[in-house]
Design a protein around this motif. Structure first.
Motif, PDB file in Angstrom:
ATOM      1  N   GLN A   1      -7.496-122.842 -23.694  1.00 53.41           N
ATOM      2  CA  GLN A   1      -6.396-123.997 -23.627  1.00 53.41           C
ATOM      3  C   GLN A   1      -5.386-123.964 -22.438  1.00 53.41           C
ATOM      4  O   GLN A   1      -5.426-122.829 -21.688  1.00 53.41           O
ATOM      5  N   LEU A   2      -4.834-125.055 -22.161  1.00 55.60           N
ATOM      6  CA  LEU A   2      -4.077-125.425 -21.182  1.00 55.60           C
ATOM      7  C   LEU A   2      -2.591-125.367 -21.438  1.00 55.60           C
ATOM      8  O   LEU A   2      -1.713-124.502 -21.145  1.00 55.60           O
ATOM      9  N   SER A   3      -2.144-126.412 -22.528  1.00 57.37           N
ATOM     10  CA  SER A   3      -0.862-126.549 -22.824  1.00 57.37           C
ATOM     11  C   SER A   3      -0.576-126.502 -24.292  1.00 57.37           C
ATOM     12  O   SER A   3      -1.516-126.395 -25.108  1.00 57.37           O
ATOM     13  N   ASN A   4       0.750-126.258 -24.579  1.00 60.45           N
ATOM     14  CA  ASN A   4       0.943-126.283 -26.177  1.00 60.45           C
ATOM     15  C   ASN A   4       0.634-127.739 -26.771  1.00 60.45           C
ATOM     16  O   ASN A   4       0.678-128.699 -25.950  1.00 60.45           O
ATOM     17  N   PRO A   5       0.053-127.832 -27.962  1.00 60.49           N
ATOM     18  CA  PRO A   5      -0.621-128.989 -28.279  1.00 60.49           C
ATOM     19  C   PRO A   5       0.438-130.051 -29.056  1.00 60.49           C
ATOM     20  O   PRO A   5       1.629-129.672 -29.443  1.00 60.49           O
ATOM     21  N   PRO A   6      -0.033-131.366 -29.039  1.00 62.71           N
ATOM     22  CA  PRO A   6       0.845-132.459 -29.359  1.00 62.71           C
ATOM     23  C   PRO A   6       0.551-132.119 -31.014  1.00 62.71           C
ATOM     24  O   PRO A   6      -0.307-132.781 -31.561  1.00 62.71           O
ATOM     25  N   ILE A   7       1.704-131.955 -31.700  1.00 57.31           N
ATOM     26  CA  ILE A   7       1.695-131.665 -33.231  1.00 57.31           C
ATOM     27  C   ILE A   7       1.196-132.921 -33.987  1.00 57.31           C
ATOM     28  O   ILE A   7       0.522-132.838 -34.926  1.00 57.31           O
ATOM     29  N   LEU A   8       2.115-134.125 -33.674  1.00 57.01           N
ATOM     30  CA  LEU A   8       1.746-135.259 -34.530  1.00 57.01           C
ATOM     31  C   LEU A   8       0.146-135.667 -34.484  1.00 57.01           C
ATOM     32  O   LEU A   8      -0.252-136.282 -35.439  1.00 57.01           O
ATOM     33  N   SER A   9      -0.330-135.663 -33.269  1.00 54.47           N
ATOM     34  CA  SER A   9      -1.799-136.104 -33.367  1.00 54.47           C
ATOM     35  C   SER A   9      -2.468-134.961 -34.198  1.00 54.47           C
ATOM     36  O   SER A   9      -3.515-135.099 -34.925  1.00 54.47           O
ATOM     37  N   MET A  10      -2.213-133.541 -33.774  1.00 53.66           N
ATOM     38  CA  MET A  10      -2.963-132.579 -34.704  1.00 53.66           C
ATOM     39  C   MET A  10      -2.783-132.881 -36.423  1.00 53.66           C
ATOM     40  O   MET A  10      -3.743-132.441 -36.913  1.00 53.66           O
ATOM     41  N   ALA A  11      -1.303-133.298 -36.623  1.00 49.05           N
ATOM     42  CA  ALA A  11      -1.503-133.711 -37.954  1.00 49.05           C
ATOM     43  C   ALA A  11      -2.312-134.519 -38.671  1.00 49.05           C
ATOM     44  O   ALA A  11      -2.838-134.373 -39.739  1.00 49.05           O
ATOM     45  N   ALA A  12      -2.532-135.570 -37.740  1.00 51.75           N
ATOM     46  CA  ALA A  12      -3.422-136.673 -38.461  1.00 51.75           C
ATOM     47  C   ALA A  12      -4.994-136.009 -38.463  1.00 51.75           C
ATOM     48  O   ALA A  12      -5.650-136.416 -39.492  1.00 51.75           O
ATOM     49  N   ILE A  13      -5.184-135.059 -37.422  1.00 54.19           N
ATOM     50  CA  ILE A  13      -6.405-134.504 -37.514  1.00 54.19           C
ATOM     51  C   ILE A  13      -6.585-133.487 -38.795  1.00 54.19           C
ATOM     52  O   ILE A  13      -7.605-133.401 -39.485  1.00 54.19           O
ATOM     53  N   ARG A  14      -5.375-132.910 -39.020  1.00 51.96           N
ATOM     54  CA  ARG A  14      -5.457-131.861 -40.137  1.00 51.96           C
ATOM     55  C   ARG A  14      -5.931-132.758 -41.733  1.00 51.96           C
ATOM     56  O   ARG A  14      -6.245-132.204 -42.672  1.00 51.96           O
ATOM     57  N   ALA A  15      -4.952-133.750 -41.791  1.00 51.27           N
ATOM     58  CA  ALA A  15      -5.215-134.691 -42.584  1.00 51.27           C
ATOM     59  C   ALA A  15      -6.693-135.082 -43.054  1.00 51.27           C
ATOM     60  O   ALA A  15      -7.220-134.931 -44.127  1.00 51.27           O
ATOM     61  N   SER A  16      -7.436-135.465 -42.168  1.00 50.33           N
ATOM     62  CA  SER A  16      -8.646-135.737 -41.913  1.00 50.33           C
ATOM     63  C   SER A  16      -9.726-134.436 -42.475  1.00 50.33           C
ATOM     64  O   SER A  16     -10.508-134.649 -43.110  1.00 50.33           O
ATOM     65  N   LEU A  17      -9.451-133.463 -41.637  1.00 51.72           N
ATOM     66  CA  LEU A  17     -10.191-132.116 -41.860  1.00 51.72           C
ATOM     67  C   LEU A  17     -10.247-131.580 -43.355  1.00 51.72           C
ATOM     68  O   LEU A  17     -11.271-131.240 -43.865  1.00 51.72           O
ATOM     69  N   ASP A  18      -9.051-131.652 -43.710  1.00 48.03           N
ATOM     70  CA  ASP A  18      -8.729-131.374 -45.135  1.00 48.03           C
ATOM     71  C   ASP A  18      -9.429-132.297 -46.355  1.00 48.03           C
ATOM     72  O   ASP A  18     -10.059-131.698 -47.198  1.00 48.03           O
ATOM     73  N   THR A  19      -9.646-133.499 -45.752  1.00 47.13           N
ATOM     74  CA  THR A  19     -10.452-134.566 -46.711  1.00 47.13           C
ATOM     75  C   THR A  19     -11.773-134.002 -46.503  1.00 47.13           C
ATOM     76  O   THR A  19     -12.689-134.118 -47.639  1.00 47.13           O
ATOM     77  N   PHE A  20     -12.286-133.846 -45.276  1.00 45.35           N
ATOM     78  CA  PHE A  20     -13.832-133.285 -45.164  1.00 45.35           C
ATOM     79  C   PHE A  20     -13.962-131.911 -46.067  1.00 45.35           C
ATOM     80  O   PHE A  20     -14.939-131.917 -46.624  1.00 45.35           O
ATOM     81  N   ALA A  21     -13.052-130.996 -45.754  1.00 43.00           N
ATOM     82  CA  ALA A  21     -13.152-129.755 -46.525  1.00 43.00           C
ATOM     83  C   ALA A  21     -13.365-129.963 -48.095  1.00 43.00           C
ATOM     84  O   ALA A  21     -14.271-129.632 -48.903  1.00 43.00           O
ATOM     85  N   GLU A  22     -12.558-130.923 -48.434  1.00 43.66           N
ATOM     86  CA  GLU A  22     -12.812-131.176 -50.143  1.00 43.66           C
ATOM     87  C   GLU A  22     -13.985-131.866 -50.454  1.00 43.66           C
ATOM     88  O   GLU A  22     -14.556-131.440 -51.376  1.00 43.66           O
ATOM     89  N   ALA A  23     -14.378-132.765 -49.670  1.00 46.69           N
ATOM     90  CA  ALA A  23     -15.851-133.333 -49.971  1.00 46.69           C
ATOM     91  C   ALA A  23     -16.775-132.644 -49.588  1.00 46.69           C
ATOM     92  O   ALA A  23     -18.043-132.426 -50.491  1.00 46.69           O
TER      93      ALA A  23
END
Length: 430
Positions: A309-331
């Protein structure tokens, strides 16, 4: 009624009634309601088959992002530690679900940067040319960004790409790459090849390559092996850990539905996790978490993929990714892959059943050699055909000179979508 090739247990039928029957019995059908489906000016939903370019927005993404915005407004900088999902370790909330999708250990994956940035970072580490071993192999029709990246890395090391770049090409008159031709390349040039850098699933043809066999071939010749999973992640199961790949990179805005231009992901095999001698471009977010905020320490790389890793992450972008990954995990990714094989098999059957000599599918027929995408070649066609399809309510993808790429994504596409696409393609051709 028709028994689809390589789908011997399935009897497909070319009817809307059959498509609706499949949707009614689909255990994953309800996930479609969790996505925003684009609509035409008349209010009719498009037949959206372009998840291989940009995945649809999960309805949960707005909720996840709004939660971080609220924490930002009420907590300010304290959100790094006091938010419901603290921002300091936020990338860690994605690791388990991401690892399941790519077949890795959580310590081997990290969400960071964007795909091409990560590719360059990985090549800094794993492409270490010498006078005798300095060449890179990629597939001949790799996504342009990959080709540009490896050419620029060669030039950075003062290597002429005409000498340092080897292309794994289909045979004359064919569209797909053969593994035995890659074996021949390694046999003839293996002592001079420093890196095999292959797209796991080719963006143009939809061909998925045998990753474990490629890794074994490369390592047999003491060559590092990495993959670009841009068109594979969330589409096929690459089983990265078991494959033994040295590294892999991917984006998240296609099949992972994280939003346009969102962050990418990176895999580094655990055998490299604690190798402090590996050269890398370093940044403070890859530094030991215990002393990260004591600014005067020398760089101490974290174990595993986090250490790149280089820099601290952009949280708003990661929030959108977390929403999708949670959906994948449920499916459940295994469930999604199973549906994908059947859904794309139905699409293949319908295209074949058009019985139009102008049309051919250049994607492999074997489901084990493709994901959900089919690349449909139309003789003597130009982009006007794709324009007419769009006007007919289909969102797909056109690639020069004569290919329409369609990708029924199992999370939100239906059998009825696939049936309507085939019907509208026929009407457009007529």
């Amino acid at each position: 009624m028709f028994r689809a090739e390589n789908q011997s247990e399935i009897m497909f039928e070319n009817s809307l009634e059959y498509a609706r029957k499949c949707d009614a019995s689909d255990a994953l059908a309800s996930f479609r309601k969790r996505f925003h489906i684009p609509k035409s000016a008349s209010g009719e939903p498009f037949v959206y088959l372009c998840g291989n370019s940009l995945g649809l927005q999960p309805k949960a993404a707005s909720e996840y992002i709004q939660k971080e915005l609220r924490d930002w407004s009420s907590l300010g900088v304290e959100g790094h530690t006091e938010a419901e999902h603290p921002w300091l370790p936020y990338h860690e909330f994605l690791s388990v679900n991401m690892a399941k999708i790519v077949g890795a250990k959580p310590s081997e994956v990290v969400i960071m940067n964007t795909l091409t940035t990560n590719l360059h970072l990985m090549m800094v580490t794993f492409f270490r040319p010498t006078k005798s071993r300095y060449k890179i192999v990629i597939e001949s029709d790799a996504f342009p960004s990959d080709k540009y990246a490896v050419e620029s890395q060669l030039k950075f090391h003062d290597i002429d790409p005409k000498d340092g770049l080897i292309l794994w090409k289909p045979r004359k008159g064919e569209e797909l790459c053969r593994f035995e031709d890659l074996e021949l390349i390694m046999k003839e040039h293996g002592d001079s090849i420093a890196l095999l850098m292959i797209g796991s699933t080719n963006y143009y043809t939809g061909q998925s390559f045998p990753l474990k066999k490629i890794v074994e071939l490369g390592h047999k010749h003491n060559t590092k092996v990495g993959f670009d999973l841009a068109h594979g992640v969330g589409n096929i199961q690459p089983n990265l850990h078991a494959s033994g790949a040295d590294f892999a990179v991917w984006c998240t805005y296609k099949y992972l539905n994280s939003g346009p231009g969102s962050l990418g992901g990176c895999f580094v095999h655990e055998r490299h996790a604690d190798d402090k001698d590996l050269k890398r471009f370093a940044g403070w977010w890859g530094h030991n978490k215990e002393t990260r905020f004591n600014m005067r320490h020398e760089f101490d790389a974290l174990s595993g993929a986090e250490g790149w890793q280089l820099s601290n992450p952009p949280i708003l972008s990661m929030a959108a990714i977390r929403a999708s990954l949670d959906t994948f995990a449920e499916a459940g990714f295994d469930n999604l892959r199973k549906k994908s094989v059947t859904l794309t098999g139905f699409l293949e059957f319908l295209i074949d059943d058009l019985k139009d000599d102008r049309i051919s599918i250049i994607t492999p027929r074997n489901p084990d050699e493709r994901g959900c995408q089919l690349s449909i070649q139309v003789k003597s066609a130009d982009k006007s055909l794709h324009t007419k399809l769009t006007e007919a309510g289909v969102i797909s993808d056109w690639r020069e000179p004569d290919v329409i790429r369609v990708a029924p994504a199992p999370l939100y596409n239906s059998y009825e979508d696939v049936f309507h696409f085939a019907t509208r393609l026929k009407d457009t051709l007529d």
